[in-house]
Design a protein around this motif. Sequence first.
Motif, PDB file in Angstrom:
ATOM      1  N   ARG A 228      13.619 -15.529  21.941  1.00  0.00           N
ATOM      2  CA  ARG A 228      13.740 -14.812  21.363  1.00  0.00           C
ATOM      3  C   ARG A 228      13.481 -14.532  19.959  1.00  0.00           C
ATOM      4  O   ARG A 228      15.078 -14.919  19.893  1.00  0.00           O
ATOM      5  N   ARG A 229      13.355 -14.304  19.107  1.00  0.00           N
ATOM      6  CA  ARG A 229      13.943 -14.562  17.419  1.00  0.00           C
ATOM      7  C   ARG A 229      13.186 -13.482  16.961  1.00  0.00           C
ATOM      8  O   ARG A 229      11.954 -13.380  17.057  1.00  0.00           O
ATOM      9  N   TYR A 230      13.831 -13.324  15.633  1.00  0.00           N
ATOM     10  CA  TYR A 230      13.242 -12.527  14.799  1.00  0.00           C
ATOM     11  C   TYR A 230      13.479 -12.197  13.526  1.00  0.00           C
ATOM     12  O   TYR A 230      14.884 -12.471  13.030  1.00  0.00           O
ATOM     13  N   GLN A 231      13.619 -11.752  12.319  1.00  0.00           N
ATOM     14  CA  GLN A 231      12.869 -12.022  10.598  1.00  0.00           C
ATOM     15  C   GLN A 231      13.276 -10.106  10.459  1.00  0.00           C
ATOM     16  O   GLN A 231      11.441  -9.278  10.851  1.00  0.00           O
ATOM     17  N   VAL A 232      13.751  -9.634   9.591  1.00  0.00           N
ATOM     18  CA  VAL A 232      13.906  -8.209   9.078  1.00  0.00           C
ATOM     19  C   VAL A 232      13.924  -8.004   7.563  1.00  0.00           C
ATOM     20  O   VAL A 232      15.510  -8.364   7.686  1.00  0.00           O
TER      21      VAL A 232
ATOM     22  N   GLN B 149       0.965  -1.639   0.031  1.00  0.00           N
ATOM     23  CA  GLN B 149      -0.239  -0.240   0.251  1.00  0.00           C
ATOM     24  C   GLN B 149       1.103   1.502  -0.015  1.00  0.00           C
ATOM     25  O   GLN B 149       0.098   2.455  -0.155  1.00  0.00           O
ATOM     26  N   SER B 150       1.924   1.864   0.411  1.00  0.00           N
ATOM     27  CA  SER B 150       2.621   2.568   0.635  1.00  0.00           C
ATOM     28  C   SER B 150       4.087   2.590  -0.282  1.00  0.00           C
ATOM     29  O   SER B 150       4.202   1.630  -1.240  1.00  0.00           O
ATOM     30  N   ASP B 151       4.196   4.166  -0.872  1.00  0.00           N
ATOM     31  CA  ASP B 151       5.293   4.356  -2.128  1.00  0.00           C
ATOM     32  C   ASP B 151       6.237   5.250  -0.897  1.00  0.00           C
ATOM     33  O   ASP B 151       7.295   4.874  -2.037  1.00  0.00           O
ATOM     34  N   VAL B 152       6.758   4.344  -0.021  1.00  0.00           N
ATOM     35  CA  VAL B 152       7.607   4.265   0.586  1.00  0.00           C
ATOM     36  C   VAL B 152       8.836   2.976   0.982  1.00  0.00           C
ATOM     37  O   VAL B 152       8.336   2.458   1.218  1.00  0.00           O
ATOM     38  N   PRO B 153       9.449   3.920   1.666  1.00  0.00           N
ATOM     39  CA  PRO B 153      10.671   2.632   2.244  1.00  0.00           C
ATOM     40  C   PRO B 153      10.301   2.268   3.439  1.00  0.00           C
ATOM     41  O   PRO B 153       9.767   2.676   4.377  1.00  0.00           O
ATOM     42  N   VAL B 154       9.608   0.060   3.333  1.00  0.00           N
ATOM     43  CA  VAL B 154       9.397   0.203   4.610  1.00  0.00           C
ATOM     44  C   VAL B 154      10.189  -1.197   4.883  1.00  0.00           C
ATOM     45  O   VAL B 154      10.445  -1.657   4.828  1.00  0.00           O
ATOM     46  N   THR B 155      10.025  -1.003   6.185  1.00  0.00           N
ATOM     47  CA  THR B 155      11.557  -1.762   7.173  1.00  0.00           C
ATOM     48  C   THR B 155      10.173  -3.375   7.548  1.00  0.00           C
ATOM     49  O   THR B 155       9.324  -2.784   8.779  1.00  0.00           O
ATOM     50  N   PHE B 156      10.412  -4.551   7.577  1.00  0.00           N
ATOM     51  CA  PHE B 156       9.409  -5.141   7.763  1.00  0.00           C
ATOM     52  C   PHE B 156      10.216  -6.233   8.906  1.00  0.00           C
ATOM     53  O   PHE B 156      11.290  -6.837   8.516  1.00  0.00           O
ATOM     54  N   LEU B 157       9.398  -6.459  10.074  1.00  0.00           N
ATOM     55  CA  LEU B 157      10.067  -7.313  11.393  1.00  0.00           C
ATOM     56  C   LEU B 157       8.883  -8.455  11.968  1.00  0.00           C
ATOM     57  O   LEU B 157       7.909  -7.598  11.666  1.00  0.00           O
ATOM     58  N   LEU B 158       9.457  -9.314  11.705  1.00  0.00           N
ATOM     59  CA  LEU B 158       8.321 -10.380  11.591  1.00  0.00           C
ATOM     60  C   LEU B 158       9.403 -11.277  13.436  1.00  0.00           C
ATOM     61  O   LEU B 158      10.457 -11.781  13.163  1.00  0.00           O
ATOM     62  N   ALA B 159       8.305 -10.868  14.558  1.00  0.00           N
ATOM     63  CA  ALA B 159       8.855 -11.317  15.528  1.00  0.00           C
ATOM     64  C   ALA B 159       8.270 -12.158  16.272  1.00  0.00           C
ATOM     65  O   ALA B 159       7.287 -12.937  15.727  1.00  0.00           O
ATOM     66  N   SER B 160       8.885 -13.845  17.206  1.00  0.00           N
ATOM     67  CA  SER B 160       8.579 -14.933  17.732  1.00  0.00           C
ATOM     68  C   SER B 160       7.080 -13.827  18.500  1.00  0.00           C
ATOM     69  O   SER B 160       7.809 -13.256  19.793  1.00  0.00           O
ATOM     70  N   GLY B 161       6.387 -15.155  19.063  1.00  0.00           N
ATOM     71  CA  GLY B 161       5.163 -14.582  19.605  1.00  0.00           C
ATOM     72  C   GLY B 161       4.210 -14.118  19.371  1.00  0.00           C
ATOM     73  O   GLY B 161       3.826 -14.056  18.052  1.00  0.00           O
ATOM     74  N   GLY B 162       3.375 -13.941  20.139  1.00  0.00           N
ATOM     75  CA  GLY B 162       1.411 -13.928  19.784  1.00  0.00           C
ATOM     76  C   GLY B 162       1.749 -11.843  19.726  1.00  0.00           C
ATOM     77  O   GLY B 162       2.100 -10.673  19.684  1.00  0.00           O
ATOM     78  N   HIS B 163      -0.059 -11.678  19.757  1.00  0.00           N
ATOM     79  CA  HIS B 163      -0.435 -10.519  19.368  1.00  0.00           C
ATOM     80  C   HIS B 163       0.140  -9.352  20.842  1.00  0.00           C
ATOM     81  O   HIS B 163       0.564  -7.802  20.596  1.00  0.00           O
ATOM     82  N   ASN B 164       0.727  -9.852  21.736  1.00  0.00           N
ATOM     83  CA  ASN B 164       1.112  -9.323  22.734  1.00  0.00           C
ATOM     84  C   ASN B 164       2.825  -9.293  23.209  1.00  0.00           C
ATOM     85  O   ASN B 164       3.453  -8.785  23.335  1.00  0.00           O
ATOM     86  N   ALA B 165       2.875 -10.569  23.766  1.00  0.00           N
ATOM     87  CA  ALA B 165       4.326 -11.331  24.177  1.00  0.00           C
ATOM     88  C   ALA B 165       5.131 -10.745  22.814  1.00  0.00           C
ATOM     89  O   ALA B 165       6.750 -11.158  23.173  1.00  0.00           O
ATOM     90  N   GLY B 166       4.972 -10.799  21.217  1.00  0.00           N
ATOM     91  CA  GLY B 166       5.553 -10.362  20.655  1.00  0.00           C
ATOM     92  C   GLY B 166       6.408  -9.321  20.279  1.00  0.00           C
ATOM     93  O   GLY B 166       7.112  -8.867  19.965  1.00  0.00           O
ATOM     94  N   ILE B 167       5.690  -8.693  21.206  1.00  0.00           N
ATOM     95  CA  ILE B 167       6.134  -6.966  20.909  1.00  0.00           C
ATOM     96  C   ILE B 167       6.461  -6.500  22.901  1.00  0.00           C
ATOM     97  O   ILE B 167       7.544  -5.852  22.351  1.00  0.00           O
ATOM     98  N   VAL B 168       6.340  -6.751  23.758  1.00  0.00           N
ATOM     99  CA  VAL B 168       6.755  -7.401  24.841  1.00  0.00           C
ATOM    100  C   VAL B 168       7.420  -8.205  24.609  1.00  0.00           C
ATOM    101  O   VAL B 168       7.470  -9.082  25.112  1.00  0.00           O
ATOM    102  N   SER B 169       9.126  -7.499  23.953  1.00  0.00           N
ATOM    103  CA  SER B 169       9.499  -8.510  23.706  1.00  0.00           C
ATOM    104  C   SER B 169      11.016  -8.308  23.980  1.00  0.00           C
ATOM    105  O   SER B 169      12.404  -7.892  23.159  1.00  0.00           O
ATOM    106  N   GLU B 170      11.219  -7.629  25.356  1.00  0.00           N
ATOM    107  CA  GLU B 170      12.564  -7.228  26.256  1.00  0.00           C
ATOM    108  C   GLU B 170      13.786  -8.128  25.839  1.00  0.00           C
ATOM    109  O   GLU B 170      14.369  -9.093  26.158  1.00  0.00           O
ATOM    110  N   PRO B 171      14.933  -7.662  25.269  1.00  0.00           N
ATOM    111  CA  PRO B 171      16.621  -7.868  25.752  1.00  0.00           C
ATOM    112  C   PRO B 171      16.497  -8.139  27.049  1.00  0.00           C
ATOM    113  O   PRO B 171      16.072  -8.432  28.273  1.00  0.00           O
TER     114      PRO B 171
END
Length: 578
Positions: free
Chosen positions: A506-510, A479-501
């Motif tokens: 924990r793992r991710y792809q970006v 949908q966008s015409d600007v640079p988009v950095t997409f990151l896929l985190a492990s976890g669910g809707h909440n635990a995937g975001i609250v993923s402190e060092p």
Amino acid sequence: MPESQYQAFRNPQDRMLNGAVARLTQGLSPISLTLAWFDWAAHLAMAPGLQMRLIEKTGRKAAKLALYARRSLADPAAERAVEPLPGDHRFNDPEWGAFPFNLYAQSFLLSQQWWYAATHSVRGPSQHHQDMVWFVARQMLDVMSPANFIATNPVLLKRTLEQGGTNLLRGWQNWVEDQERRIANKPPAGAEAFQVGRNLALTPGKVVFRNHLIELIQYAPTTAQVHPEPVLIVPAWIMKYYILDLTPQNSLVKFLVDRGHTVFMISWRNPHSDDHALGMEDYLRKGVFAALDAINAVVPGQQVHGVGYCLGGTLLTIAAAALDRDDDRRLASMTLFAAQTDFRQAGELLLFIDDSQVTFIEDMMWDRGYLDASQMAGAFQMLRSNDLLWSRMVREYVLGERTPLNELMAWNADPTRMPYKMHKEYLHSLFLDNALANGHYLVDERPVAISDIRCPIFAVGADADHIAPWQSVYKIQLQSDVPVTFLLASGGHNAGIVSEPGRRNRRYQVATRSETDHYVDPETWRERTPVREGSWWPQWADWLAERSGALQVPPALGRAEAGLVALCDAPGTYVFQT
């Protein structure tokens, strides 16, 4: 008054009846369910070939079960006829390998397979109706699971015999306590150990702006110098903001402040019946736009890094599109946490979204003026009933064991409400009409388009998210015409975001797509993008820092000459509203 509104007011008894039924069914429309079943059943009745194949499948599964029974009698470790679905842990205990419990489990799983095939193999019904029929079948199967009954669950049977039935007594006490708490509108057992301002939401700051809908918190700096561009976090109003400021160990706010960012947070009002007329326009104007105006007064002349979580991210996207449409460049960047901008693949929540369902939900809200949090929680529980409902009931009411609450669970037990008008507009505009993705969403009576957004975007999806599936979040790249950095985190809707060092497993792809890169579909992207271990927070913080200016002296908390004085200490007052 439009005719549709006139009819609604002329027949309040219709809405009262629908609302009463909807509260009993957790917002599920029996009419919608009936239509789904008839669509599926009528097409199945016209498919004699498929009927024969289903009969054959029944025979094959019975033969497979009989073969497994013979093998398992000779070798208890024999290969099972069928494995549980990913995420189904009901039969993980070794005791399920013993006769006859292994046959109970295998028979259940084979039946589950059969019903999935029966509900998804029929040609002709709409996908929505097929999904609804499978949803109802799954609910009935989960009710009858052998894991739910002492006689057919070896773990329950063993524990009951070992404890002489005292587990059942404790389970009864747990059930009585839960009912008393529910009637008294109290939080679940153990939530008292977590209190906002005592051991939750502790990052120091001041409320520097307040209107009827929001309190704006500005957090105190912890570094001698900060980046000039402040960060505005827009949480969803379906949740209280402090999920991003739980404890000092897992607070995203503290993490950003310690990295040299000036952080502002919106704390939403918890609406009551008097707020029934608050709409999406109010959440945009009195929410995001009001917060930006206040931040521009506190930190004049600086762009803002906008961050939106879940529904707050959708609202931030609308705001960003409206600002850039009008050549207002106040946003330096936009970050979306588990936020959807295209609702065609909105996950299992779409089971509850069609015209009939939305009508029922509207009528359920109509007499109160809001959607109660318990009604939303019931819908979420049904989506994962084997895990969130039945397994919990077995553990607490049969085994008599309470799972200690952690800070995330305590936050989840501190919900908010949704005002009638806003939720109605949200369901119609975003879910049913998909207006934002289609370029039909109006701000100031003019459409906004995501392609109008000119600032760089960082989007985070979570691989186990059932509320905002990561494939849906990924669509921002279309949908966008600007640079988009997409990151896929492990976890669910909440635990995937609250993923402190420091958090384990924990793992991710970006990866970043520039304006000239070709689009890659989500599954191909996932296969091609390397997996990195650890928290994704530092990766995002580096992205923010690269798009921020040189460090300088921190701004004051509030700005008296602009009329923005510290009203009270963080976490403010709105967060305590019940």
